[in-house]
Motif scaffolding. Sequence first.
Motif, PDB file in Angstrom:
ATOM      1  N   GLU A 455       4.323  23.570  -3.815  1.00 41.59           N
ATOM      2  CA  GLU A 455       5.204  23.998  -2.829  1.00 41.59           C
ATOM      3  C   GLU A 455       4.528  24.159  -1.409  1.00 41.59           C
ATOM      4  OE1 GLU A 455       7.583  26.948  -3.923  1.00 41.59           O
ATOM      5  OE2 GLU A 455       8.644  26.174  -5.694  1.00 41.59           O
ATOM      6  N   GLY A 456       3.231  24.038  -1.572  1.00 39.95           N
ATOM      7  CA  GLY A 456       2.507  24.284  -0.199  1.00 39.95           C
ATOM      8  C   GLY A 456       2.449  23.175   0.821  1.00 39.95           C
ATOM      9  N   HIS A 457       3.049  21.894   0.562  1.00 37.48           N
ATOM     10  CA  HIS A 457       2.986  20.695   1.403  1.00 37.48           C
ATOM     11  C   HIS A 457       3.917  20.911   2.491  1.00 37.48           C
ATOM     12  CE1 HIS A 457       0.757  18.404  -1.580  1.00 37.48           C
ATOM     13  NE2 HIS A 457       1.471  18.804  -2.647  1.00 37.48           N
ATOM     14  N   ILE A 458       3.305  20.478   3.760  1.00 41.69           N
ATOM     15  CA  ILE A 458       3.884  20.730   5.038  1.00 41.69           C
ATOM     16  C   ILE A 458       5.060  19.787   5.183  1.00 41.69           C
ATOM     17  CG2 ILE A 458       2.456  19.103   6.300  1.00 41.69           C
ATOM     18  CD1 ILE A 458       3.492  22.611   7.457  1.00 41.69           C
ATOM     19  N   MET A 459       4.949  18.776   4.246  1.00 40.56           N
ATOM     20  CA  MET A 459       6.058  17.572   4.515  1.00 40.56           C
ATOM     21  C   MET A 459       6.440  17.156   3.089  1.00 40.56           C
ATOM     22  SD  MET A 459       4.192  15.017   7.556  1.00 40.56           S
ATOM     23  CE  MET A 459       5.692  14.069   7.564  1.00 40.56           C
ATOM     24  N   ASP A 460       7.540  16.514   3.094  1.00 38.89           N
ATOM     25  CA  ASP A 460       7.947  15.924   1.565  1.00 38.89           C
ATOM     26  C   ASP A 460       7.129  14.854   1.302  1.00 38.89           C
ATOM     27  OD1 ASP A 460      10.180  17.735   1.687  1.00 38.89           O
ATOM     28  OD2 ASP A 460      11.512  16.083   2.620  1.00 38.89           O
ATOM     29  N   ILE A 461       6.589  14.858   0.178  1.00 35.10           N
ATOM     30  CA  ILE A 461       5.841  13.810  -0.638  1.00 35.10           C
ATOM     31  C   ILE A 461       6.414  13.129  -1.759  1.00 35.10           C
ATOM     32  CG2 ILE A 461       3.694  15.178  -0.093  1.00 35.10           C
ATOM     33  CD1 ILE A 461       3.718  16.380  -2.963  1.00 35.10           C
ATOM     34  N   THR A 462       5.912  11.692  -2.016  1.00 37.74           N
ATOM     35  CA  THR A 462       6.284  11.193  -3.054  1.00 37.74           C
ATOM     36  C   THR A 462       5.280  10.579  -3.724  1.00 37.74           C
ATOM     37  OG1 THR A 462       6.318   9.174  -1.886  1.00 37.74           O
ATOM     38  CG2 THR A 462       8.286  10.381  -1.685  1.00 37.74           C
ATOM     39  N   ARG A 463       5.340  10.318  -5.174  1.00 38.01           N
ATOM     40  CA  ARG A 463       4.432   9.961  -5.753  1.00 38.01           C
ATOM     41  C   ARG A 463       3.807   8.646  -5.441  1.00 38.01           C
ATOM     42  NH1 ARG A 463       6.402   7.755 -11.667  1.00 38.01           N
ATOM     43  NH2 ARG A 463       7.193   6.183 -10.586  1.00 38.01           N
ATOM     44  N   GLU A 464       4.529   7.594  -4.977  1.00 40.91           N
ATOM     45  CA  GLU A 464       3.970   6.587  -4.334  1.00 40.91           C
ATOM     46  C   GLU A 464       3.232   6.636  -3.116  1.00 40.91           C
ATOM     47  OE1 GLU A 464       5.450   5.553  -7.641  1.00 40.91           O
ATOM     48  OE2 GLU A 464       6.817   6.765  -6.143  1.00 40.91           O
ATOM     49  N   GLY A 465       3.545   7.689  -2.203  1.00 38.15           N
ATOM     50  CA  GLY A 465       2.744   7.901  -1.070  1.00 38.15           C
ATOM     51  C   GLY A 465       1.389   8.426  -1.470  1.00 38.15           C
ATOM     52  N   LEU A 466       1.325   9.382  -2.524  1.00 41.28           N
ATOM     53  CA  LEU A 466      -0.173  10.182  -2.673  1.00 41.28           C
ATOM     54  C   LEU A 466      -0.698   8.761  -3.363  1.00 41.28           C
ATOM     55  CD1 LEU A 466       1.294  13.278  -4.392  1.00 41.28           C
ATOM     56  CD2 LEU A 466       0.452  12.920  -2.173  1.00 41.28           C
ATOM     57  N   LEU A 467      -0.287   7.985  -4.299  1.00 41.52           N
ATOM     58  CA  LEU A 467      -0.958   6.932  -4.932  1.00 41.52           C
ATOM     59  C   LEU A 467      -1.596   6.108  -3.938  1.00 41.52           C
ATOM     60  CD1 LEU A 467       0.824   6.461  -8.102  1.00 41.52           C
ATOM     61  CD2 LEU A 467      -1.245   7.578  -7.861  1.00 41.52           C
ATOM     62  N   LYS A 468      -0.840   5.684  -2.989  1.00 33.47           N
ATOM     63  CA  LYS A 468      -1.428   4.780  -1.877  1.00 33.47           C
ATOM     64  C   LYS A 468      -2.739   5.305  -0.995  1.00 33.47           C
ATOM     65  CE  LYS A 468       0.558   1.928   1.903  1.00 33.47           C
ATOM     66  NZ  LYS A 468       1.312   1.347   2.803  1.00 33.47           N
ATOM     67  N   SER A 469      -2.405   6.713  -0.753  1.00 30.56           N
ATOM     68  CA  SER A 469      -3.591   7.485  -0.112  1.00 30.56           C
ATOM     69  C   SER A 469      -4.787   7.474  -1.067  1.00 30.56           C
ATOM     70  CB  SER A 469      -3.210   8.670   0.136  1.00 30.56           C
ATOM     71  OG  SER A 469      -1.947   8.970   1.090  1.00 30.56           O
ATOM     72  N   LEU A 470      -4.587   7.502  -2.256  1.00 31.63           N
ATOM     73  CA  LEU A 470      -5.644   7.467  -3.376  1.00 31.63           C
ATOM     74  C   LEU A 470      -6.553   6.061  -3.287  1.00 31.63           C
ATOM     75  CD1 LEU A 470      -7.314   8.889  -5.432  1.00 31.63           C
ATOM     76  CD2 LEU A 470      -5.630   8.102  -7.011  1.00 31.63           C
ATOM     77  N   ARG A 471      -5.544   5.138  -3.396  1.00 31.79           N
ATOM     78  CA  ARG A 471      -5.945   3.618  -3.420  1.00 31.79           C
ATOM     79  C   ARG A 471      -6.838   3.509  -2.284  1.00 31.79           C
ATOM     80  NH1 ARG A 471      -5.335  -1.316  -1.616  1.00 31.79           N
ATOM     81  NH2 ARG A 471      -5.287  -2.994  -3.099  1.00 31.79           N
ATOM     82  N   SER A 472      -6.625   3.862  -1.050  1.00 31.20           N
ATOM     83  CA  SER A 472      -7.326   3.706  -0.083  1.00 31.20           C
ATOM     84  C   SER A 472      -8.611   4.416  -0.132  1.00 31.20           C
ATOM     85  CB  SER A 472      -6.737   4.139   1.449  1.00 31.20           C
ATOM     86  OG  SER A 472      -5.448   3.566   1.567  1.00 31.20           O
ATOM     87  N   LEU A 473      -8.544   5.532  -0.408  1.00 28.48           N
ATOM     88  CA  LEU A 473      -9.870   6.193  -0.585  1.00 28.48           C
ATOM     89  C   LEU A 473     -10.917   5.770  -1.604  1.00 28.48           C
ATOM     90  CD1 LEU A 473      -8.920   9.956  -0.188  1.00 28.48           C
ATOM     91  CD2 LEU A 473     -10.184   8.486   1.531  1.00 28.48           C
ATOM     92  N   ILE A 474     -10.321   5.263  -2.529  1.00 30.92           N
ATOM     93  CA  ILE A 474     -11.369   4.464  -3.930  1.00 30.92           C
ATOM     94  C   ILE A 474     -11.832   3.285  -3.372  1.00 30.92           C
ATOM     95  CG2 ILE A 474     -10.828   3.387  -5.950  1.00 30.92           C
ATOM     96  CD1 ILE A 474      -8.986   5.265  -6.828  1.00 30.92           C
ATOM     97  N   VAL A 475     -10.778   2.426  -2.393  1.00 28.82           N
ATOM     98  CA  VAL A 475     -11.448   1.301  -1.996  1.00 28.82           C
ATOM     99  C   VAL A 475     -12.458   1.677  -0.768  1.00 28.82           C
ATOM    100  CG1 VAL A 475     -10.824  -0.638  -0.257  1.00 28.82           C
ATOM    101  CG2 VAL A 475      -9.299  -0.142  -2.346  1.00 28.82           C
ATOM    102  N   LYS A 476     -12.485   2.851  -0.245  1.00 27.69           N
ATOM    103  CA  LYS A 476     -13.553   3.176   0.591  1.00 27.69           C
ATOM    104  C   LYS A 476     -14.800   3.312  -0.186  1.00 27.69           C
ATOM    105  CE  LYS A 476     -15.591   5.008   4.548  1.00 27.69           C
ATOM    106  NZ  LYS A 476     -15.929   4.172   5.588  1.00 27.69           N
TER     107      LYS A 476
END
Length: 635
Positions: A455-476
């Motif tokens: 519950e500590g997120h400053i904005m609403d989050i979604t599963r797809e948004g988190l996985l998209k962020s993870l994908r970008s960092l893995i590609v990096k």
Amino acid sequence: GCFDEFNRLEERILSAVSQQILTIQHGLLERQKNIELLGKSIRLHENVGIFVTMNPGYAGRSNLPDNLKTLFRSVAMVVPDRKLIAQVMLYSQGIVSAEKLAGPVVDLFIMSQKQMSKQSHYDFGLRALKTLLVSAGGLKRKAIAEQKSISADDLVGVERSVLIQGACNNIIPKLVAGDLGVFSTILEKVFPGSIMSKISDDGLTSKIDEICKSFNYIPDEQWVQKILQLKMVIEMRHGVMIVGPSGVGKSSALRTLKALYELDDGVKTVIYTIDPKAVDKEGLYGVLDGTTLEWTDGIFTSLLRTILANQRGESERRHWIVFDGDVDPEWAENLNSVLDDNKLLTLPSGERLNIPENVRIILEVDSLEQATPATVSRCGMIWFSADTVSIQMCLQHLLGEVRSENLIGAETGDLSAIPSAQVSFLDAIQSMVVSDDPKASSLVQDALDFALSSEGHIMDITREGLLKSLRSLIVKGIGLAIEYDENHPDFPMSGQHMDNFARRWLLQSLLWSFSGSASWQVRGELADLLLRSSGMMLPDDDEGGSLADYRVRSENGEYELWSDSVPRMEIESHRVTATDVVVTTTDTVRHSEILGAWLESRSPLILCGPPGSGKTMTLTSVLQSVQGVVLGRAT
């Protein structure tokens, strides 16, 4: 003339219209041959009549002014006799036992409406009933064609079975999970001995599996069933609604079905995606200039004209116009005559555009809370529940997509050209992303569950948004491994070096992609979970440290404090007050690294924080360091 849904006009316009209707009626009473409207003399036909239809009490509807009500005779419509209508329609479809079957099928719809949960996308009215009856006729003709000879007694059984199959095909796609059992009970009660059936076609299923492999999709049975349901509804209705929360495979199902049609019959399918909330109603449908009376097409109108013009062989293709956005009566009500049996778009310019047979209007939405029953009842409905696509499927798709994408710019899909560092990196983290045991969860899945439940997120989050962020960092991270191999051709990253770097980079990526929008407390809890679940340790000399304090070095795959990578800098005295001077700190280095990875993957991002927290400064310094990016500002 009949003016359908007359009270969709604004009340002030309705009041003005009443004066013109009064002029016409006076002209008819006095048997005038000409009347004057808006300063023009207009010929009046003695047999002219004005009729209006309206749905009072709907969203987006106005109340008729009293001076307009007095000009019309009110006619209240009563509830129609569904059984008689169903009987006539079944006879028209060639169902000889229509009198026997009409009652049960109507009871099926009435009981479904009463006993099932109240959902905004449910409709068990006459339009839904008509679709079922028409489809039952088609199923009967198909069943008879497959059998060379059939007796009269067997024919009655065939008609009963195709009606049950049609009911399942029409009602099951729209049901939420909790209502499937209720429908099965109702079906058994109305048609004793019947069972709820799924759509099955082994030939199509094998083709879907083949297409999913090329798209790196996971052909789970539930999701494949939704694709088959979508295919059936698109073939029966020209207006379709795909309803469900984001990230449950709606767009992917549409893309897969497009490829399935092209593989099956070779006819090209074109998808036009429109965000109806990105433009106003005039930008969508067009606008009539009040001074010059010149008509300017909107996006939707322009698309229809292009298809109707058929200058480039449009009539030989399928056209799916997808409205991907909230269904707001403000724009959706204008589609009512397009979505019903009229298949007609009436423009303020007086033009009427017909919808060709090869065009489908598809509304892709996450909820129909704002939609009116008039719009809902005109569309075939497919419901995608939150569990249609599991976390496991998302993670498998993520890995498959990154494996098939060549990160050095060669042709996608050419597996032989994919760098060995990319393959080795993904092999090293495979078991941490997707568990080998179907009953056990992987590290990434545990971290994702934790992030979604926090519950500590400053904005609403979604599963797809988190996985998209993870994908970008893995590609990096993969990019850093490839860069290391290019700089050290004689000693490429491999073995223990690659395992250490890839696994530790994954932990760093999980921490910042899943808790980047969370408080430091949540980040600390996630960091502890990652270290505990992975079995990895921080350097021995930092007992009170956190994973958030460390970065991973590609040179040796070991951890390094972010503070150790902060460069020393000297600022000239006259530059101290300059606004573009960035004093490098641990936070600016850390944030620049993470933001740079997202920007390089062209992912949209939001920096959220109070005034004066360094958002603009950090973003500006990152953008200036990224190659190929031109910095522009907008307020």
